[in-house]
Design a protein around this motif. Structure first.
Motif, PDB file in Angstrom:
ATOM      1  N   ALA A  17      37.910  38.014  52.297  1.00  0.00           N
ATOM      2  CA  ALA A  17      38.370  38.182  50.916  1.00  0.00           C
ATOM      3  C   ALA A  17      38.297  36.870  50.144  1.00  0.00           C
ATOM      4  O   ALA A  17      37.903  36.852  48.970  1.00  0.00           O
ATOM      5  CB  ALA A  17      39.791  38.718  50.902  1.00  0.00           C
ATOM      6  N   TYR A  20      34.734  35.924  49.440  1.00  0.00           N
ATOM      7  CA  TYR A  20      34.278  36.817  48.383  1.00  0.00           C
ATOM      8  C   TYR A  20      34.867  36.402  47.041  1.00  0.00           C
ATOM      9  O   TYR A  20      34.204  36.496  46.009  1.00  0.00           O
ATOM     10  CB  TYR A  20      34.648  38.266  48.699  1.00  0.00           C
ATOM     11  N   ALA A  24      32.738  35.637  43.882  1.00  0.00           N
ATOM     12  CA  ALA A  24      32.979  36.414  42.669  1.00  0.00           C
ATOM     13  C   ALA A  24      33.310  35.497  41.491  1.00  0.00           C
ATOM     14  O   ALA A  24      32.871  35.744  40.366  1.00  0.00           O
ATOM     15  CB  ALA A  24      34.119  37.403  42.898  1.00  0.00           C
ATOM     16  N   GLN A 117      33.955  40.901  38.409  1.00  0.00           N
ATOM     17  CA  GLN A 117      33.407  40.579  39.719  1.00  0.00           C
ATOM     18  C   GLN A 117      34.490  40.374  40.779  1.00  0.00           C
ATOM     19  O   GLN A 117      34.207  40.381  41.966  1.00  0.00           O
ATOM     20  CB  GLN A 117      32.540  39.309  39.639  1.00  0.00           C
ATOM     21  N   THR A 119      37.215  42.265  41.453  1.00  0.00           N
ATOM     22  CA  THR A 119      38.034  43.414  41.843  1.00  0.00           C
ATOM     23  C   THR A 119      38.013  43.674  43.349  1.00  0.00           C
ATOM     24  O   THR A 119      39.040  43.987  43.939  1.00  0.00           O
ATOM     25  CB  THR A 119      37.590  44.673  41.079  1.00  0.00           C
ATOM     26  N   ASN A 120      36.868  43.546  44.000  1.00  0.00           N
ATOM     27  CA  ASN A 120      36.808  43.750  45.453  1.00  0.00           C
ATOM     28  C   ASN A 120      37.573  42.648  46.190  1.00  0.00           C
ATOM     29  O   ASN A 120      38.250  42.919  47.184  1.00  0.00           O
ATOM     30  CB  ASN A 120      35.365  43.789  45.940  1.00  0.00           C
ATOM     31  N   ALA A 121      37.453  41.416  45.716  1.00  0.00           N
ATOM     32  CA  ALA A 121      38.203  40.320  46.335  1.00  0.00           C
ATOM     33  C   ALA A 121      39.705  40.562  46.198  1.00  0.00           C
ATOM     34  O   ALA A 121      40.465  40.278  47.128  1.00  0.00           O
ATOM     35  CB  ALA A 121      37.821  38.992  45.687  1.00  0.00           C
ATOM     36  N   LEU A 123      41.221  43.522  45.987  1.00  0.00           N
ATOM     37  CA  LEU A 123      41.584  44.610  46.895  1.00  0.00           C
ATOM     38  C   LEU A 123      41.719  44.107  48.334  1.00  0.00           C
ATOM     39  O   LEU A 123      42.720  44.371  49.007  1.00  0.00           O
ATOM     40  CB  LEU A 123      40.531  45.716  46.827  1.00  0.00           C
ATOM     41  N   TRP A 124      40.745  43.348  48.805  1.00  0.00           N
ATOM     42  CA  TRP A 124      40.788  42.859  50.188  1.00  0.00           C
ATOM     43  C   TRP A 124      41.845  41.785  50.383  1.00  0.00           C
ATOM     44  O   TRP A 124      42.407  41.649  51.482  1.00  0.00           O
ATOM     45  CB  TRP A 124      39.408  42.381  50.634  1.00  0.00           C
TER      46      TRP A 124
END
Length: 152
Positions: A17, A20, A24, A117, A119-121, A123-124
């Motif tokens: 994360a 990332y 990001a 960019q 959002t995934n970082a 979440l994790w």
């Protein structure tokens, strides 16, 4: 079969994360778009979705000046230094603190969620924080290093 060691799982998720988040943040500097621009936006025939005037603060800190992207990158580098760990932190109480990691991961997620960019970082990072909380409730610890390079 072995026993799941929650802080090892958390460490791997946190490293992923955080790396990332750095990636990001870098992409977010070049392609500036905040994620929540569709809320209250105005749809125009030529030009597409225009952000709401109420989102001026997000336009300032994400689009005009990439402040949140830079903060996300800094937090990502700090988390990588804690998780890998950096030689200066190895075996210290800062390195062994689960609470500090939970707080930093939560802040990292809170900052990264605002630009597209990140959002995934985000979440994790939250998943890693939750698994660290699980390790904390189970009483797991990271022992001090005595020459070896693995956590126990």
């Amino acid at each position: 079969m072995g026993i799941l060691i929650w802080h090892d799982l958390s460490r791997n998720i946190s490293l992923t994360a955080s790396l990332y988040a750095v990636w990001a943040g870098l992409w977010g500097i070049f392609f500036r778009k905040f994620f929540w621009d569709f809320i209250g936006g105005i749809l125009r025939a030529p030009g597409g979705l225009q952000p709401s005037p109420k989102a001026a603060v997000f336009i300032t800190v994400i689009v005009k000046y990439p402040i949140l992207q830079a903060i996300t990158m800094i937090l990502g580098f700090i988390m990588v230094a804690l998780e890998y760990p950096a030689p200066i932190l190895k075996g210290t109480s800062v390195h062994r603190s689960f609470g500090l990691r939970v707080v930093l991961l939560t802040i990292q997620a809170s900052v990264a969620i605002f630009f597209y960019q990140g959002t995934n970082a985000a979440l994790w990072s939250l998943i890693a924080a939750m698994t660290y909380i699980r390790a904390l409730t189970l009483g797991e610890t990271i022992e001090g290093f005595k020459g070896d390079t693995h956590c126990h």
